[in-house]
Design a protein around this motif. Structure first.
Motif, PDB file in Angstrom:
ATOM      1  N   THR A  25       0.835  -1.205   0.000  1.00  0.00           N
ATOM      2  CA  THR A  25       0.000   0.000   0.000  1.00  0.00           C
ATOM      3  C   THR A  25       0.868   1.253   0.000  1.00  0.00           C
ATOM      4  OG1 THR A  25      -1.821  -1.132   1.108  1.00  0.00           O
ATOM      5  CG2 THR A  25      -1.765   1.275   1.295  1.00  0.00           C
ATOM      6  N   ILE A  26       1.937   1.220   0.768  1.00  0.00           N
ATOM      7  CA  ILE A  26       2.865   2.353   0.780  1.00  0.00           C
ATOM      8  C   ILE A  26       3.422   2.570  -0.622  1.00  0.00           C
ATOM      9  CG2 ILE A  26       5.030   3.260   1.719  1.00  0.00           C
ATOM     10  CD1 ILE A  26       2.691   3.174   3.756  1.00  0.00           C
ATOM     11  N   SER A  27       3.803   1.493  -1.295  1.00  0.00           N
ATOM     12  CA  SER A  27       4.329   1.599  -2.666  1.00  0.00           C
ATOM     13  C   SER A  27       3.303   2.211  -3.610  1.00  0.00           C
ATOM     14  CB  SER A  27       4.749   0.225  -3.182  1.00  0.00           C
ATOM     15  OG  SER A  27       5.808  -0.267  -2.426  1.00  0.00           O
ATOM     16  N   VAL A  28       2.056   1.795  -3.479  1.00  0.00           N
ATOM     17  CA  VAL A  28       0.989   2.339  -4.322  1.00  0.00           C
ATOM     18  C   VAL A  28       0.820   3.839  -4.051  1.00  0.00           C
ATOM     19  CG1 VAL A  28      -1.514   2.286  -4.746  1.00  0.00           C
ATOM     20  CG2 VAL A  28      -0.217   0.147  -4.571  1.00  0.00           C
ATOM     21  N   TRP A  29       0.833   4.214  -2.773  1.00  0.00           N
ATOM     22  CA  TRP A  29       0.696   5.623  -2.422  1.00  0.00           C
ATOM     23  C   TRP A  29       1.853   6.447  -2.971  1.00  0.00           C
ATOM     24  CZ3 TRP A  29      -0.791   5.030   3.457  1.00  0.00           C
ATOM     25  CH2 TRP A  29      -2.109   4.576   3.546  1.00  0.00           C
ATOM     26  N   VAL A  30       3.058   5.886  -2.957  1.00  0.00           N
ATOM     27  CA  VAL A  30       4.225   6.593  -3.497  1.00  0.00           C
ATOM     28  C   VAL A  30       4.071   6.778  -5.005  1.00  0.00           C
ATOM     29  CG1 VAL A  30       6.700   6.395  -3.974  1.00  0.00           C
ATOM     30  CG2 VAL A  30       5.832   5.953  -1.670  1.00  0.00           C
ATOM     31  N   ARG A  31       3.733   5.693  -5.707  1.00  0.00           N
ATOM     32  CA  ARG A  31       3.592   5.779  -7.166  1.00  0.00           C
ATOM     33  C   ARG A  31       2.506   6.764  -7.587  1.00  0.00           C
ATOM     34  NH1 ARG A  31       4.452   0.281  -6.899  1.00  0.00           N
ATOM     35  NH2 ARG A  31       2.246  -0.184  -7.135  1.00  0.00           N
ATOM     36  N   SER A  32       1.432   6.836  -6.792  1.00  0.00           N
ATOM     37  CA  SER A  32       0.341   7.745  -7.143  1.00  0.00           C
ATOM     38  C   SER A  32       0.540   9.152  -6.559  1.00  0.00           C
ATOM     39  CB  SER A  32      -0.994   7.168  -6.658  1.00  0.00           C
ATOM     40  OG  SER A  32      -1.033   7.132  -5.240  1.00  0.00           O
ATOM     41  N   ARG A  33       1.668   9.344  -5.860  1.00  0.00           N
ATOM     42  CA  ARG A  33       2.014  10.633  -5.244  1.00  0.00           C
ATOM     43  C   ARG A  33       0.995  11.057  -4.184  1.00  0.00           C
ATOM     44  NH1 ARG A  33       6.567   9.770  -7.407  1.00  0.00           N
ATOM     45  NH2 ARG A  33       7.407  11.086  -9.022  1.00  0.00           N
ATOM     46  N   LYS A  34       0.356  10.086  -3.541  1.00  0.00           N
ATOM     47  CA  LYS A  34      -0.618  10.377  -2.494  1.00  0.00           C
ATOM     48  C   LYS A  34       0.066  10.828  -1.204  1.00  0.00           C
ATOM     49  CE  LYS A  34      -4.563   8.392  -0.105  1.00  0.00           C
ATOM     50  NZ  LYS A  34      -5.577   7.344  -0.138  1.00  0.00           N
ATOM     51  N   ILE A  35       1.297  10.343  -0.985  1.00  0.00           N
ATOM     52  CA  ILE A  35       2.035  10.700   0.221  1.00  0.00           C
ATOM     53  C   ILE A  35       3.397  11.282  -0.166  1.00  0.00           C
ATOM     54  CG2 ILE A  35       0.883   9.015   1.696  1.00  0.00           C
ATOM     55  CD1 ILE A  35       3.353   7.203   1.400  1.00  0.00           C
ATOM     56  N   PRO A  36       3.897  12.199   0.656  1.00  0.00           N
ATOM     57  CA  PRO A  36       5.226  12.769   0.373  1.00  0.00           C
ATOM     58  C   PRO A  36       6.337  11.792   0.763  1.00  0.00           C
ATOM     59  CG  PRO A  36       4.319  13.735   2.372  1.00  0.00           C
ATOM     60  CD  PRO A  36       3.251  12.832   1.810  1.00  0.00           C
ATOM     61  N   PHE A  37       7.426  11.844   0.041  1.00  0.00           N
ATOM     62  CA  PHE A  37       8.577  11.005   0.349  1.00  0.00           C
ATOM     63  C   PHE A  37       9.841  11.745  -0.017  1.00  0.00           C
ATOM     64  CE2 PHE A  37       7.179   9.984  -3.910  1.00  0.00           C
ATOM     65  CZ  PHE A  37       8.350   9.949  -4.648  1.00  0.00           C
ATOM     66  N   ILE A  38      10.946  11.268   0.509  1.00  0.00           N
ATOM     67  CA  ILE A  38      12.246  11.876   0.238  1.00  0.00           C
ATOM     68  C   ILE A  38      13.129  10.807  -0.375  1.00  0.00           C
ATOM     69  CG2 ILE A  38      14.265  13.001   1.259  1.00  0.00           C
ATOM     70  CD1 ILE A  38      12.268  13.699   3.628  1.00  0.00           C
ATOM     71  N   ARG A  39      13.692  11.109  -1.517  1.00  0.00           N
ATOM     72  CA  ARG A  39      14.567  10.158  -2.197  1.00  0.00           C
ATOM     73  C   ARG A  39      16.016  10.478  -1.823  1.00  0.00           C
ATOM     74  NH1 ARG A  39      13.607   6.553  -5.967  1.00  0.00           N
ATOM     75  NH2 ARG A  39      11.545   7.374  -6.402  1.00  0.00           N
ATOM     76  N   PHE A  40      16.698   9.485  -1.230  1.00  0.00           N
ATOM     77  CA  PHE A  40      18.096   9.654  -0.842  1.00  0.00           C
ATOM     78  C   PHE A  40      19.046   9.023  -1.850  1.00  0.00           C
ATOM     79  CE2 PHE A  40      16.031  10.300   3.260  1.00  0.00           C
ATOM     80  CZ  PHE A  40      16.729  11.383   3.733  1.00  0.00           C
ATOM     81  N   GLY A  41      18.515   8.323  -2.814  1.00  0.00           N
ATOM     82  CA  GLY A  41      19.317   7.673  -3.841  1.00  0.00           C
ATOM     83  C   GLY A  41      18.376   6.983  -4.804  1.00  0.00           C
ATOM     84  N   PRO A  42      18.923   6.261  -5.775  1.00  0.00           N
ATOM     85  CA  PRO A  42      18.060   5.635  -6.775  1.00  0.00           C
ATOM     86  C   PRO A  42      17.089   4.607  -6.198  1.00  0.00           C
ATOM     87  CG  PRO A  42      20.357   4.989  -7.086  1.00  0.00           C
ATOM     88  CD  PRO A  42      20.328   6.012  -6.013  1.00  0.00           C
ATOM     89  N   LYS A  43      17.446   3.960  -5.100  1.00  0.00           N
ATOM     90  CA  LYS A  43      16.568   2.943  -4.520  1.00  0.00           C
ATOM     91  C   LYS A  43      16.217   3.216  -3.064  1.00  0.00           C
ATOM     92  CE  LYS A  43      17.971  -0.855  -7.450  1.00  0.00           C
ATOM     93  NZ  LYS A  43      18.374  -2.261  -7.486  1.00  0.00           N
ATOM     94  N   THR A  44      16.639   4.346  -2.529  1.00  0.00           N
ATOM     95  CA  THR A  44      16.418   4.636  -1.115  1.00  0.00           C
ATOM     96  C   THR A  44      15.453   5.796  -0.964  1.00  0.00           C
ATOM     97  OG1 THR A  44      18.673   3.926  -0.624  1.00  0.00           O
ATOM     98  CG2 THR A  44      17.550   5.216   1.065  1.00  0.00           C
ATOM     99  N   ILE A  45      14.259   5.485  -0.434  1.00  0.00           N
ATOM    100  CA  ILE A  45      13.308   6.541  -0.123  1.00  0.00           C
ATOM    101  C   ILE A  45      12.909   6.410   1.345  1.00  0.00           C
ATOM    102  CG2 ILE A  45      12.437   6.795  -2.472  1.00  0.00           C
ATOM    103  CD1 ILE A  45       9.959   5.273  -1.634  1.00  0.00           C
ATOM    104  N   ARG A  46      12.596   7.534   1.938  1.00  0.00           N
ATOM    105  CA  ARG A  46      12.199   7.573   3.341  1.00  0.00           C
ATOM    106  C   ARG A  46      11.002   8.510   3.468  1.00  0.00           C
ATOM    107  NH1 ARG A  46      15.120   3.849   3.249  1.00  0.00           N
ATOM    108  NH2 ARG A  46      16.897   3.397   4.581  1.00  0.00           N
ATOM    109  N   PHE A  47      10.355   8.424   4.620  1.00  0.00           N
ATOM    110  CA  PHE A  47       9.120   9.151   4.834  1.00  0.00           C
ATOM    111  C   PHE A  47       9.149   9.893   6.156  1.00  0.00           C
ATOM    112  CE2 PHE A  47       8.497   5.312   2.446  1.00  0.00           C
ATOM    113  CZ  PHE A  47       7.773   5.718   1.346  1.00  0.00           C
TER     114      PHE A  47
END
Length: 69
Positions: A25-47
């Motif tokens: 569900t978190i992944s779906v929310w990220v892809r749909s931009r429903k929740i804010p996230f911070i990208r620290f690298g190509p595969k590292t995101i945090r919330f």
């Protein structure tokens, strides 16, 4: 950015536990931009849990119906 800065934010798994949803569900929310996230690298995101909670409490636009009056 150093590792201590990254540790101040939740991983997807931590966020999922906090909000009682699945990591998927978190992944779906990220892809749909429903929740804010911070990208620290190509595969590292945090919330930021507070920012996510705020985003999830914003009420969506009222749905319109296509029915006849």
């Amino acid at each position: 950015m150093d590792a201590s800065a990254i540790s101040e934010f939740d991983t997807a798994e931590e966020l999922a536990r906090r909000f009682k949803v699945s990591p998927r569900t978190i992944s779906v929310w990220v892809r749909s931009r429903k929740i804010p996230f911070i990208r620290f690298g190509p595969k590292t995101i945090r919330f930021d849990a507070r920012a996510v909670a705020e985003a999830l409490t914003v009420s969506p636009e009222p749905a319109t119906t296509g029915g006849k009056k």
